[in-house]
Design a protein around this motif. Structure first.
Motif, PDB file in Angstrom:
ATOM      1  N   VAL A 137      -4.328 -15.473 -33.069  1.00 42.58           N
ATOM      2  CA  VAL A 137      -5.760 -15.776 -33.041  1.00 42.58           C
ATOM      3  C   VAL A 137      -6.083 -17.013 -32.217  1.00 42.58           C
ATOM      4  O   VAL A 137      -7.246 -17.347 -32.044  1.00 42.58           O
ATOM      5  CB  VAL A 137      -6.340 -15.955 -34.466  1.00 42.58           C
ATOM      6  CG1 VAL A 137      -6.118 -14.697 -35.292  1.00 42.58           C
ATOM      7  CG2 VAL A 137      -5.741 -17.169 -35.152  1.00 42.58           C
ATOM      8  N   ARG A 138      -5.047 -17.695 -31.719  1.00 43.06           N
ATOM      9  CA  ARG A 138      -5.313 -18.932 -30.997  1.00 43.06           C
ATOM     10  C   ARG A 138      -6.096 -18.621 -29.722  1.00 43.06           C
ATOM     11  O   ARG A 138      -5.901 -17.587 -29.103  1.00 43.06           O
ATOM     12  CB  ARG A 138      -4.001 -19.647 -30.673  1.00 43.06           C
ATOM     13  CG  ARG A 138      -3.265 -20.133 -31.919  1.00 43.06           C
ATOM     14  CD  ARG A 138      -1.898 -20.684 -31.578  1.00 43.06           C
ATOM     15  NE  ARG A 138      -1.080 -19.687 -30.881  1.00 43.06           N
ATOM     16  CZ  ARG A 138       0.038 -19.968 -30.221  1.00 43.06           C
ATOM     17  NH1 ARG A 138       0.452 -21.220 -30.160  1.00 43.06           N
ATOM     18  NH2 ARG A 138       0.709 -19.019 -29.624  1.00 43.06           N
ATOM     19  N   PRO A 139      -6.980 -19.548 -29.304  1.00 43.01           N
ATOM     20  CA  PRO A 139      -7.831 -19.273 -28.143  1.00 43.01           C
ATOM     21  C   PRO A 139      -7.040 -19.137 -26.844  1.00 43.01           C
ATOM     22  O   PRO A 139      -7.505 -18.481 -25.913  1.00 43.01           O
ATOM     23  CB  PRO A 139      -8.779 -20.472 -28.094  1.00 43.01           C
ATOM     24  CG  PRO A 139      -8.116 -21.535 -28.897  1.00 43.01           C
ATOM     25  CD  PRO A 139      -7.258 -20.848 -29.912  1.00 43.01           C
ATOM     26  N   GLN A 140      -5.847 -19.751 -26.776  1.00 44.46           N
ATOM     27  CA  GLN A 140      -5.075 -19.679 -25.545  1.00 44.46           C
ATOM     28  C   GLN A 140      -4.300 -18.372 -25.417  1.00 44.46           C
ATOM     29  O   GLN A 140      -3.724 -18.070 -24.387  1.00 44.46           O
ATOM     30  CB  GLN A 140      -4.094 -20.867 -25.444  1.00 44.46           C
ATOM     31  CG  GLN A 140      -3.111 -20.985 -26.601  1.00 44.46           C
ATOM     32  CD  GLN A 140      -3.599 -21.907 -27.726  1.00 44.46           C
ATOM     33  OE1 GLN A 140      -4.766 -21.873 -28.106  1.00 44.46           O
ATOM     34  NE2 GLN A 140      -2.695 -22.718 -28.269  1.00 44.46           N
TER      35      GLN A 140
ATOM     36  N   PRO B  82     -13.208 -21.869 -31.259  1.00 39.99           N
ATOM     37  CA  PRO B  82     -11.906 -22.163 -30.627  1.00 39.99           C
ATOM     38  C   PRO B  82     -11.144 -23.313 -31.287  1.00 39.99           C
ATOM     39  O   PRO B  82      -9.906 -23.273 -31.355  1.00 39.99           O
ATOM     40  CB  PRO B  82     -12.279 -22.508 -29.174  1.00 39.99           C
ATOM     41  CG  PRO B  82     -13.752 -22.526 -29.096  1.00 39.99           C
ATOM     42  CD  PRO B  82     -14.318 -21.883 -30.300  1.00 39.99           C
ATOM     43  N   ARG B  85      -9.483 -21.885 -34.370  1.00 38.72           N
ATOM     44  CA  ARG B  85      -8.401 -20.967 -33.997  1.00 38.72           C
ATOM     45  C   ARG B  85      -7.181 -21.728 -33.500  1.00 38.72           C
ATOM     46  O   ARG B  85      -6.040 -21.317 -33.713  1.00 38.72           O
ATOM     47  CB  ARG B  85      -8.906 -19.989 -32.931  1.00 38.72           C
ATOM     48  CG  ARG B  85      -9.949 -19.029 -33.456  1.00 38.72           C
ATOM     49  CD  ARG B  85     -10.728 -18.356 -32.353  1.00 38.72           C
ATOM     50  NE  ARG B  85      -9.883 -17.477 -31.558  1.00 38.72           N
ATOM     51  CZ  ARG B  85     -10.320 -16.794 -30.501  1.00 38.72           C
ATOM     52  NH1 ARG B  85     -11.595 -16.893 -30.125  1.00 38.72           N
ATOM     53  NH2 ARG B  85      -9.509 -16.004 -29.829  1.00 38.72           N
ATOM     54  N   ARG B  86      -7.412 -22.845 -32.804  1.00 38.33           N
ATOM     55  CA  ARG B  86      -6.307 -23.615 -32.239  1.00 38.33           C
ATOM     56  C   ARG B  86      -5.665 -24.540 -33.272  1.00 38.33           C
ATOM     57  O   ARG B  86      -4.456 -24.594 -33.381  1.00 38.33           O
ATOM     58  CB  ARG B  86      -6.806 -24.457 -31.054  1.00 38.33           C
ATOM     59  CG  ARG B  86      -5.715 -25.273 -30.371  1.00 38.33           C
ATOM     60  CD  ARG B  86      -6.274 -26.252 -29.353  1.00 38.33           C
ATOM     61  NE  ARG B  86      -7.316 -25.644 -28.546  1.00 38.33           N
ATOM     62  CZ  ARG B  86      -8.614 -25.933 -28.637  1.00 38.33           C
ATOM     63  NH1 ARG B  86      -9.051 -26.822 -29.513  1.00 38.33           N
ATOM     64  NH2 ARG B  86      -9.497 -25.329 -27.856  1.00 38.33           N
ATOM     65  N   PRO B  89      -5.338 -22.283 -37.441  1.00 34.37           N
ATOM     66  CA  PRO B  89      -5.386 -20.818 -37.291  1.00 34.37           C
ATOM     67  C   PRO B  89      -5.378 -20.057 -38.604  1.00 34.37           C
ATOM     68  O   PRO B  89      -5.981 -18.983 -38.691  1.00 34.37           O
ATOM     69  CB  PRO B  89      -4.131 -20.496 -36.446  1.00 34.37           C
ATOM     70  CG  PRO B  89      -3.278 -21.712 -36.515  1.00 34.37           C
ATOM     71  CD  PRO B  89      -4.183 -22.874 -36.717  1.00 34.37           C
TER      72      PRO B  89
END
Lengths: 184, 330
Positions: A137-140, B82, B85-86, B89
């Motif tokens: 799910v991480r944006p990267q 974001p 999420r980063r 998570p």
């Protein structure tokens, strides 16, 4: 009116499918009942009336919403799109066309909610939203494609008692894979 | 449903004042729990104070590098952000594991914390329930309780808190900010939910009339190495029968930091302090993970039909920590 004089109804304006409707209604009226009983927009269905089946799904400010739990008075001034407003005049929306071509329904009762929900899914996915089916799910992380597994998870709030799920997923997948990404 | 007045709040002090003047009023966020309870006759407010127009819908960095999440941020917007999420998570995963896309679009962060149990006796006004009607009894103890509590419960109430989001927030030491007529205050999430004891009708430590305005998360490096896993009886769209938020940081082959919180096991999200203490400084292995689970579950008091939750939580902890330990740099 309540015993202490507090008004328990109001005259409000609902923006539905580009039209404005001004009507007096009891504050207890859900958006679903306002649409069906007062505005004759019977596309949205009352399947459970407790936010569990998704048959009442409409778009509120372009976000899929359960109209059975949405108080009409709290929806005043917001943009409401029902299934009746999805087509462009006589031109069906690609999602509607896909449901027809890929046999995405049997009795048709859940279908307006399925289509409105699918429109929401496509928009949410285009905005980069992950789902519970998304591995990272991480944006990267790389953007996750709308696989059948992703579609099933994102559409899991729409029940179909006829069991047309396979065709519904196929219809949504078909639209997701077509070259023009449609936005309602 | 009882008739009610409707007020659209435009500022926080105004919202608080309206509720202070009418204790039978209720704050309205997304309405996904409140409107449902009103239809069931469990909630009968005289007035609804709609919070949607309040300036509480932002997620921002705090000065120390944490996050401040406004109380009316929708579940969807929280999960998709974001920074969440980063840096956290498991919080995104927890929110996405809950409800449906439509419900997540409507539901607010504040409402998610305050949502009520889905115990079938609580939601049925024809049944006794000490939480809904103090002193009337708890039919779940000897009745239907397969998804009820194994930790922290009492003979007065064995309901579980159904939130996934709150489990992740608990693991990451969230703080709940609120406003009353006396001004602003805060509560650590750890202190937010009251023990059940013999007062199951008193669920939070919020003073009467308090309006939650934000939830803050401290900067938490280990949270970037976190995961949420939810066990349920269906593949999707169902409440947990057990869930875990885990974060693990390993350095020089030793656990440097660990966070563990369980869901669907108690009337509140359950921070596994004993398990964390067992693991800190220990060498990570399935055996140490199992020992940590056992240390936490010694106080479990399962009921006849929910005893499966004890090995479920134990296995979940071992599996998720093993997975995280194999992924994190040593």
């Amino acid at each position: 009116m309540a015993p202490d004089g507090t008004p328990t109804s109001s005259t409000i304006t609902l923006h539905v499918n580009g039209d404005k409707h001004t009507l007096p209604l009891d504050h207890r009226t859900t958006l679903l009942d306002a649409l069906r009983e007062r505005l004759d927009l019977t596309g949205a269905k009352k399947g459970c009336d407790q936010g569990q089946c998704g048959a009442c799904t409409v778009l509120l400010d372009e976000r899929r919403t359960l109209s059975c739990l949405q108080l009409a008075v709290a929806a005043e001034g917001r943009d409401i799109t029902t299934i009746e407003g999805v087509a462009d005049g006589d031109e069906l929306h690609p999602v509607q066309q896909a449901f027809i071509e890929l046999d995405g329904y049997q009795c048709g009762y859940c279908t307006p909610g399925q289509i409105c929900s699918a429109l929401g899914v496509l928009r949410e996915h285009a905005a980069g939203w992950p789902s519970a089916a998304t591995e990272d799910v991480r944006p990267q992380a790389a953007p996750t494609p709308l696989t059948p597994q992703e579609i099933r998870e994102r559409m899991s709030g729409n029940l179909c008692r006829c069991g047309a799920y396979t065709s519904i997923v196929a219809a949504v997948e078909h639209v997701a894979q077509s070259t023009k990404e449609p936005m309602a | 449903m009882r008739e009610f007045g409707y007020h659209r709040a435009t500022d926080v002090p105004g919202a608080v004042a309206v509720l202070a003047a009418d204790p039978e009023a209720r704050y309205l966020g997304g309405g996904t729990n409140l409107v449902d309870l009103m239809k069931a006759g469990v909630e009968r407010p005289r007035r609804l104070i709609d919070l949607r127009a309040l300036p509480l819908d932002r997620i921002e960095r705090t000065h120390d590098g944490g996050l401040r999440i406004g109380a009316t941020v929708t579940n969807s917007d929280l999960a998709a952000h974001p920074d969440v999420r980063r840096d956290y998570p498991a919080l995104t995963q927890a929110v996405l594991a809950g409800a449906s896309g439509q419900l997540r679009n409507m539901a607010t962060v504040g409402g998610n914390l305050l949502q009520r149990t889905r115990c079938a006796y609580f939601t049925d006004i024809t049944k006794p329930c000490n939480k809904r009607t103090p002193g009337s009894g708890c039919p779940a103890v000897t009745g239907e309780h397969h998804n009820h509590a194994i930790l922290g419960a009492s003979t007065a109430c064995v309901a579980v808190h159904p939130s996934d989001m709150a489990v992740a927030l608990t693991a990451f030491d969230a703080v709940v900010h609120f406003t009353t007529a006396d001004g602003e205050a805060e509560l650590a999430l750890d202190d937010f939910y009251r023990p059940v004891g013999d007062t199951p009708h008193l669920e939070t430590a919020l003073p009467p009339g308090a309006l939650i305005t934000a939830v803050t998360l401290p900067p938490t490096p280990v949270a970037a190495l976190s995961r949420y896993r939810k066990v349920r009886e269906r593949a999707s769209y169902a409440f947990a029968i057990g869930s875990l938020c885990a974060a693990l940081d390993i350095h020089d082959h030793v656990v440097r930091d660990v966070r563990l919180a369980f869901g669907a096991v108690a009337s509140r999200p359950w921070r596994a302090h004993a398990a964390e203490r067992t693991l800190l400084g220990a060498r990570p292995s399935p055996a140490t993970f199992a020992a940590a689970a056992d240390a936490e579950l010694t106080v479990a008091r399962p009921l006849p039909h929910n005893a499966y939750k004890v090995p479920l939580i134990r296995n979940l902890l071992v599996a998720l920590l093993t997975e995280l330990s194999e992924e994190t740099p040593k």
